[in-house]
Motif scaffolding. Structure first.
Motif, PDB file in Angstrom:
ATOM      1  N   TYR A   1       0.853  -1.180   0.000  1.00  0.00           N
ATOM      2  CA  TYR A   1       0.000   0.000   0.000  1.00  0.00           C
ATOM      3  C   TYR A   1       0.899   1.243   0.000  1.00  0.00           C
ATOM      4  O   TYR A   1       1.662   1.470   0.927  1.00  0.00           O
ATOM      5  CB  TYR A   1      -0.922   0.007   1.214  1.00  0.00           C
ATOM      6  N   ALA A   2       0.798   2.042  -1.044  1.00  0.00           N
ATOM      7  CA  ALA A   2       1.676   3.206  -1.210  1.00  0.00           C
ATOM      8  C   ALA A   2       1.368   4.286  -0.179  1.00  0.00           C
ATOM      9  O   ALA A   2       0.219   4.684  -0.005  1.00  0.00           O
ATOM     10  CB  ALA A   2       1.524   3.769  -2.619  1.00  0.00           C
ATOM     11  N   GLN A   3       2.424   4.750   0.484  1.00  0.00           N
ATOM     12  CA  GLN A   3       2.337   5.854   1.427  1.00  0.00           C
ATOM     13  C   GLN A   3       2.780   7.169   0.774  1.00  0.00           C
ATOM     14  O   GLN A   3       2.344   8.233   1.168  1.00  0.00           O
ATOM     15  CB  GLN A   3       3.246   5.591   2.637  1.00  0.00           C
ATOM     16  N   HIS A   4       3.697   7.054  -0.199  1.00  0.00           N
ATOM     17  CA  HIS A   4       4.315   8.230  -0.817  1.00  0.00           C
ATOM     18  C   HIS A   4       4.962   7.780  -2.117  1.00  0.00           C
ATOM     19  O   HIS A   4       5.327   6.614  -2.260  1.00  0.00           O
ATOM     20  CB  HIS A   4       5.375   8.796   0.143  1.00  0.00           C
ATOM     21  N   PHE A   5       5.115   8.721  -3.054  1.00  0.00           N
ATOM     22  CA  PHE A   5       5.764   8.410  -4.331  1.00  0.00           C
ATOM     23  C   PHE A   5       6.974   9.313  -4.515  1.00  0.00           C
ATOM     24  O   PHE A   5       6.931  10.500  -4.191  1.00  0.00           O
ATOM     25  CB  PHE A   5       4.788   8.591  -5.495  1.00  0.00           C
ATOM     26  N   VAL A   6       8.034   8.731  -5.027  1.00  0.00           N
ATOM     27  CA  VAL A   6       9.282   9.440  -5.294  1.00  0.00           C
ATOM     28  C   VAL A   6       9.780   9.020  -6.672  1.00  0.00           C
ATOM     29  O   VAL A   6       9.244   8.092  -7.280  1.00  0.00           O
ATOM     30  CB  VAL A   6      10.367   9.124  -4.225  1.00  0.00           C
ATOM     31  N   VAL A   7      10.827   9.691  -7.128  1.00  0.00           N
ATOM     32  CA  VAL A   7      11.480   9.295  -8.371  1.00  0.00           C
ATOM     33  C   VAL A   7      12.880   8.830  -8.031  1.00  0.00           C
ATOM     34  O   VAL A   7      13.612   9.503  -7.300  1.00  0.00           O
ATOM     35  CB  VAL A   7      11.547  10.464  -9.373  1.00  0.00           C
ATOM     36  N   GLN A   8      13.232   7.665  -8.549  1.00  0.00           N
ATOM     37  CA  GLN A   8      14.594   7.174  -8.397  1.00  0.00           C
ATOM     38  C   GLN A   8      15.343   7.426  -9.696  1.00  0.00           C
ATOM     39  O   GLN A   8      14.902   7.034 -10.773  1.00  0.00           O
ATOM     40  CB  GLN A   8      14.619   5.687  -8.080  1.00  0.00           C
ATOM     41  N   GLU A   9      16.461   8.113  -9.569  1.00  0.00           N
ATOM     42  CA  GLU A   9      17.359   8.373 -10.695  1.00  0.00           C
ATOM     43  C   GLU A   9      18.734   7.936 -10.211  1.00  0.00           C
ATOM     44  O   GLU A   9      19.347   8.617  -9.377  1.00  0.00           O
ATOM     45  CB  GLU A   9      17.329   9.853 -11.068  1.00  0.00           C
TER      46      GLU A   9
END
Length: 144
Positions: free
Chosen positions: A72-80
């Motif tokens: 269950y997603a709590q937060h979204f980020v971008v991985q680079e």
């Protein structure tokens, strides 16, 4: 700033990029891009993540912070590469997970790929808004 210049800034100095990202996002003009009562860290994080992926290109991936043992997603980020980006800037995965455990009180947080997680029905998602975020950041991030 061009997409290539943004990618180069991130590659050359991820912390400076993160600082510039945070400064650009926490303005009235940037907040006005979000629908409804959302902020970058409370509902608007997926819109930001998808806009950042559009800006950074195919190497960037949306990842979700999930509670240990769940998807269950709590937060979204971008991985680079090794770096994780959100409205708070750029950090390594360990720092991100500590923040979510200590400040957001998510037990045993971990990251998971977007395609593997459950996204709440109330999480806003809009290609149009994400494109506006991309365009805004292109215009507002300082030159490398």
């Amino acid at each position: 700033m061009t997409r290539e210049a943004v990618r180069e800034m991130l590659r050359n100095n991820p912390r400076r990029f993160g600082y510039a990202l945070r400064r650009a996002l926490w303005t009235h003009e940037a907040m006005a891009l979000l629908p409804g009562p959302y902020g970058w860290n409370d509902g608007g994080c997926l819109l930001l993540a998808e806009g950042l992926v559009e800006l950074l290109g195919r190497e960037a991936r949306v990842r979700a912070v999930v509670r240990g043992g769940t998807l269950y997603a709590q937060h979204f980020v971008v991985q680079e590469g090794r770096w994780h980006l959100d409205a708070d800037g750029a950090c390594l995965e360990g720092t991100l997970l500590r923040r979510w455990e200590e400040q957001e009180l998510v037990p045993s947080p971990r990251t998971a790929p977007l395609r593997a997680v459950d996204i709440s029905a109330g999480t806003p998602r809009s290609a149009e808004v994400s494109a506006s975020v991309r365009d805004f950041l292109c215009a507002r991030l300082p030159s490398a």
